[in-house]
Design a protein around this motif. Structure first.
Motif, PDB file in Angstrom:
ATOM      1  N   VAL A 197       0.884  -1.162   0.000  1.00 44.74           N
ATOM      2  CA  VAL A 197       0.000   0.000   0.000  1.00 44.74           C
ATOM      3  C   VAL A 197       0.919   1.208   0.000  1.00 44.74           C
ATOM      4  O   VAL A 197       1.851   1.306   0.813  1.00 44.74           O
ATOM      5  CB  VAL A 197      -0.936   0.009   1.226  1.00 44.74           C
ATOM      6  CG1 VAL A 197      -1.767   1.294   1.241  1.00 44.74           C
ATOM      7  CG2 VAL A 197      -1.842  -1.220   1.223  1.00 44.74           C
ATOM      8  N   VAL A 198       0.667   2.121  -0.931  1.00 42.47           N
ATOM      9  CA  VAL A 198       1.521   3.288  -1.121  1.00 42.47           C
ATOM     10  C   VAL A 198       0.644   4.533  -0.992  1.00 42.47           C
ATOM     11  O   VAL A 198      -0.381   4.654  -1.664  1.00 42.47           O
ATOM     12  CB  VAL A 198       2.198   3.255  -2.515  1.00 42.47           C
ATOM     13  CG1 VAL A 198       3.135   4.439  -2.687  1.00 42.47           C
ATOM     14  CG2 VAL A 198       2.941   1.933  -2.720  1.00 42.47           C
ATOM     15  N   ASP A 199       1.054   5.465  -0.117  1.00 45.05           N
ATOM     16  CA  ASP A 199       0.257   6.672   0.096  1.00 45.05           C
ATOM     17  C   ASP A 199       0.626   7.768  -0.904  1.00 45.05           C
ATOM     18  O   ASP A 199       1.488   7.573  -1.775  1.00 45.05           O
ATOM     19  CB  ASP A 199       0.332   7.150   1.551  1.00 45.05           C
ATOM     20  CG  ASP A 199       1.682   7.753   1.941  1.00 45.05           C
ATOM     21  OD1 ASP A 199       2.546   8.005   1.057  1.00 45.05           O
ATOM     22  OD2 ASP A 199       1.881   7.991   3.143  1.00 45.05           O
ATOM     23  N   GLU A 200      -0.006   8.929  -0.745  1.00 43.99           N
ATOM     24  CA  GLU A 200       0.174  10.032  -1.689  1.00 43.99           C
ATOM     25  C   GLU A 200       1.592  10.578  -1.731  1.00 43.99           C
ATOM     26  O   GLU A 200       1.983  11.232  -2.704  1.00 43.99           O
ATOM     27  CB  GLU A 200      -0.795  11.186  -1.374  1.00 43.99           C
ATOM     28  CG  GLU A 200      -2.257  10.843  -1.603  1.00 43.99           C
ATOM     29  CD  GLU A 200      -2.951  10.338  -0.337  1.00 43.99           C
ATOM     30  OE1 GLU A 200      -2.286   9.791   0.570  1.00 43.99           O
ATOM     31  OE2 GLU A 200      -4.187  10.481  -0.257  1.00 43.99           O
ATOM     32  N   ASP A 201       2.374  10.324  -0.688  1.00 41.65           N
ATOM     33  CA  ASP A 201       3.777  10.760  -0.663  1.00 41.65           C
ATOM     34  C   ASP A 201       4.712   9.693  -1.225  1.00 41.65           C
ATOM     35  O   ASP A 201       5.925   9.836  -1.152  1.00 41.65           O
ATOM     36  CB  ASP A 201       4.199  11.104   0.763  1.00 41.65           C
ATOM     37  CG  ASP A 201       3.419  12.270   1.325  1.00 41.65           C
ATOM     38  OD1 ASP A 201       3.144  13.223   0.561  1.00 41.65           O
ATOM     39  OD2 ASP A 201       3.068  12.224   2.523  1.00 41.65           O
ATOM     40  N   ARG A 202       4.137   8.616  -1.734  1.00 44.06           N
ATOM     41  CA  ARG A 202       4.866   7.448  -2.247  1.00 44.06           C
ATOM     42  C   ARG A 202       5.558   6.685  -1.125  1.00 44.06           C
ATOM     43  O   ARG A 202       6.507   5.943  -1.355  1.00 44.06           O
ATOM     44  CB  ARG A 202       5.846   7.845  -3.349  1.00 44.06           C
ATOM     45  CG  ARG A 202       5.565   7.066  -4.608  1.00 44.06           C
ATOM     46  CD  ARG A 202       6.412   7.411  -5.797  1.00 44.06           C
ATOM     47  NE  ARG A 202       7.791   7.083  -5.616  1.00 44.06           N
ATOM     48  CZ  ARG A 202       8.804   7.888  -5.945  1.00 44.06           C
ATOM     49  NH1 ARG A 202       8.568   9.064  -6.466  1.00 44.06           N
ATOM     50  NH2 ARG A 202      10.049   7.503  -5.759  1.00 44.06           N
ATOM     51  N   THR A 203       5.035   6.828   0.101  1.00 46.40           N
ATOM     52  CA  THR A 203       5.562   6.070   1.231  1.00 46.40           C
ATOM     53  C   THR A 203       4.805   4.754   1.331  1.00 46.40           C
ATOM     54  O   THR A 203       3.580   4.718   1.246  1.00 46.40           O
ATOM     55  CB  THR A 203       5.395   6.864   2.546  1.00 46.40           C
ATOM     56  OG1 THR A 203       6.105   8.105   2.407  1.00 46.40           O
ATOM     57  CG2 THR A 203       5.930   6.095   3.736  1.00 46.40           C
ATOM     58  N   VAL A 204       5.547   3.677   1.522  1.00 48.93           N
ATOM     59  CA  VAL A 204       4.934   2.361   1.710  1.00 48.93           C
ATOM     60  C   VAL A 204       4.378   2.308   3.128  1.00 48.93           C
ATOM     61  O   VAL A 204       5.123   2.441   4.099  1.00 48.93           O
ATOM     62  CB  VAL A 204       5.956   1.228   1.475  1.00 48.93           C
ATOM     63  CG1 VAL A 204       5.343  -0.130   1.781  1.00 48.93           C
ATOM     64  CG2 VAL A 204       6.487   1.282   0.042  1.00 48.93           C
ATOM     65  N   THR A 205       3.068   2.126   3.241  1.00 51.78           N
ATOM     66  CA  THR A 205       2.425   2.076   4.556  1.00 51.78           C
ATOM     67  C   THR A 205       2.047   0.654   4.950  1.00 51.78           C
ATOM     68  O   THR A 205       1.669   0.408   6.092  1.00 51.78           O
ATOM     69  CB  THR A 205       1.171   2.967   4.593  1.00 51.78           C
ATOM     70  OG1 THR A 205       0.230   2.485   3.624  1.00 51.78           O
ATOM     71  CG2 THR A 205       1.526   4.425   4.301  1.00 51.78           C
ATOM     72  N   TYR A 206       2.148  -0.268   4.010  1.00 50.84           N
ATOM     73  CA  TYR A 206       1.856  -1.686   4.275  1.00 50.84           C
ATOM     74  C   TYR A 206       2.660  -2.500   3.285  1.00 50.84           C
ATOM     75  O   TYR A 206       2.731  -2.155   2.093  1.00 50.84           O
ATOM     76  CB  TYR A 206       0.362  -1.974   4.091  1.00 50.84           C
ATOM     77  CG  TYR A 206      -0.016  -3.431   4.213  1.00 50.84           C
ATOM     78  CD1 TYR A 206      -0.278  -3.997   5.454  1.00 50.84           C
ATOM     79  CD2 TYR A 206      -0.106  -4.235   3.088  1.00 50.84           C
ATOM     80  CE1 TYR A 206      -0.622  -5.344   5.572  1.00 50.84           C
ATOM     81  CE2 TYR A 206      -0.450  -5.586   3.193  1.00 50.84           C
ATOM     82  CZ  TYR A 206      -0.703  -6.122   4.435  1.00 50.84           C
ATOM     83  OH  TYR A 206      -1.042  -7.451   4.560  1.00 50.84           O
ATOM     84  N   ALA A 207       3.270  -3.577   3.765  1.00 50.21           N
ATOM     85  CA  ALA A 207       4.032  -4.471   2.890  1.00 50.21           C
ATOM     86  C   ALA A 207       3.827  -5.907   3.342  1.00 50.21           C
ATOM     87  O   ALA A 207       3.939  -6.205   4.537  1.00 50.21           O
ATOM     88  CB  ALA A 207       5.519  -4.114   2.920  1.00 50.21           C
ATOM     89  N   TRP A 208       3.505  -6.760   2.397  1.00 52.00           N
ATOM     90  CA  TRP A 208       3.352  -8.194   2.654  1.00 52.00           C
ATOM     91  C   TRP A 208       3.951  -8.918   1.466  1.00 52.00           C
ATOM     92  O   TRP A 208       3.614  -8.624   0.304  1.00 52.00           O
ATOM     93  CB  TRP A 208       1.880  -8.550   2.807  1.00 52.00           C
ATOM     94  CG  TRP A 208       1.624 -10.025   2.946  1.00 52.00           C
ATOM     95  CD1 TRP A 208       1.637 -10.741   4.102  1.00 52.00           C
ATOM     96  CD2 TRP A 208       1.341 -10.954   1.891  1.00 52.00           C
ATOM     97  NE1 TRP A 208       1.368 -12.066   3.828  1.00 52.00           N
ATOM     98  CE2 TRP A 208       1.184 -12.216   2.478  1.00 52.00           C
ATOM     99  CE3 TRP A 208       1.205 -10.828   0.507  1.00 52.00           C
ATOM    100  CZ2 TRP A 208       0.902 -13.362   1.731  1.00 52.00           C
ATOM    101  CZ3 TRP A 208       0.927 -11.969  -0.237  1.00 52.00           C
ATOM    102  CH2 TRP A 208       0.768 -13.218   0.374  1.00 52.00           C
ATOM    103  N   VAL A 209       4.873  -9.836   1.737  1.00 49.10           N
ATOM    104  CA  VAL A 209       5.528 -10.603   0.680  1.00 49.10           C
ATOM    105  C   VAL A 209       5.556 -12.060   1.113  1.00 49.10           C
ATOM    106  O   VAL A 209       5.943 -12.371   2.244  1.00 49.10           O
ATOM    107  CB  VAL A 209       6.973 -10.106   0.423  1.00 49.10           C
ATOM    108  CG1 VAL A 209       7.638 -10.925  -0.674  1.00 49.10           C
ATOM    109  CG2 VAL A 209       6.980  -8.624   0.071  1.00 49.10           C
ATOM    110  N   SER A 210       5.168 -12.950   0.215  1.00 50.29           N
ATOM    111  CA  SER A 210       5.169 -14.379   0.525  1.00 50.29           C
ATOM    112  C   SER A 210       6.237 -15.093  -0.291  1.00 50.29           C
ATOM    113  O   SER A 210       6.355 -14.869  -1.496  1.00 50.29           O
ATOM    114  CB  SER A 210       3.805 -14.990   0.225  1.00 50.29           C
ATOM    115  OG  SER A 210       3.833 -16.384   0.478  1.00 50.29           O
TER     116      SER A 210
END
Length: 157
Positions: free
Chosen positions: A125-138
């Motif tokens: 999930v990437v916010d308006e500032d291009r900051t990753v606010t959620y990351a999930w990798v399997s």
């Protein structure tokens, strides 16, 4: 690997939207947060289920001003056929040159099948500032994300 708090790598790539257009992440997030749902390949059972599950939650995400993009190495032409087959209401990003999965450091191989440099199943999930606010990798391509968790993260981005 890209983590929460990191600046999401920007990219410009072909976009399968029923036609073939172009999408740039920095332009997309200027309109609101985005979910980037990476999947190994179109027309496979788990990937189809994952994309259908995101489509089932599309109204919740859209109500929060969030846009969903599926991302795979498939060509935009294959992705359009995949979208049509599943009746998806969101667009797919083609990373056939593998630059996006390399930038996000989520490449994997199916060595036994002779298939290399696919996207791991991953959600950012990437916010308006291009900051990753959620990351999930399997590391297991058979495991799907927790969709409730993704929707909650997207709604608070």
């Amino acid at each position: 690997m890209v983590s929460v708090g990191d600046e999401a790598p920007d990219f410009t790539a072909p976009l399968a939207n029923g036609d073939v257009a172009e999408m740039t992440l920095s332009d997309a997030v200027a309109r609101g947060p985005v979910v980037l749902a990476f999947f190994p390949g179109a027309f496979t059972s788990v990937c189809s289920h994952e994309m259908e599950s995101f489509d089932d939650r599309l109204d919740e995400l859209a109500d929060a001003g969030v846009t969903v993009y599926g991302v795979s190495i498939d060509t935009p032409f294959a992705q359009n056929a995949f979208r049509d087959e599943l009746g998806l209401g969101f667009e797919l990003v083609s990373d056939s040159d593998r630059e996006i999965i390399d930038a996000y450091d989520i490449a994997m191989d199916f060595t036994a099948l002779g298939v290399h440099d696919l996207a791991k199943r991953a959600v950012f999930v990437v916010d308006e500032d291009r900051t990753v606010t959620y990351a999930w990798v399997s590391d297991d391509p058979g495991v799907e994300p927790d969709y409730d968790e993704v929707v909650e993260a997207a709604q608070t981005a």
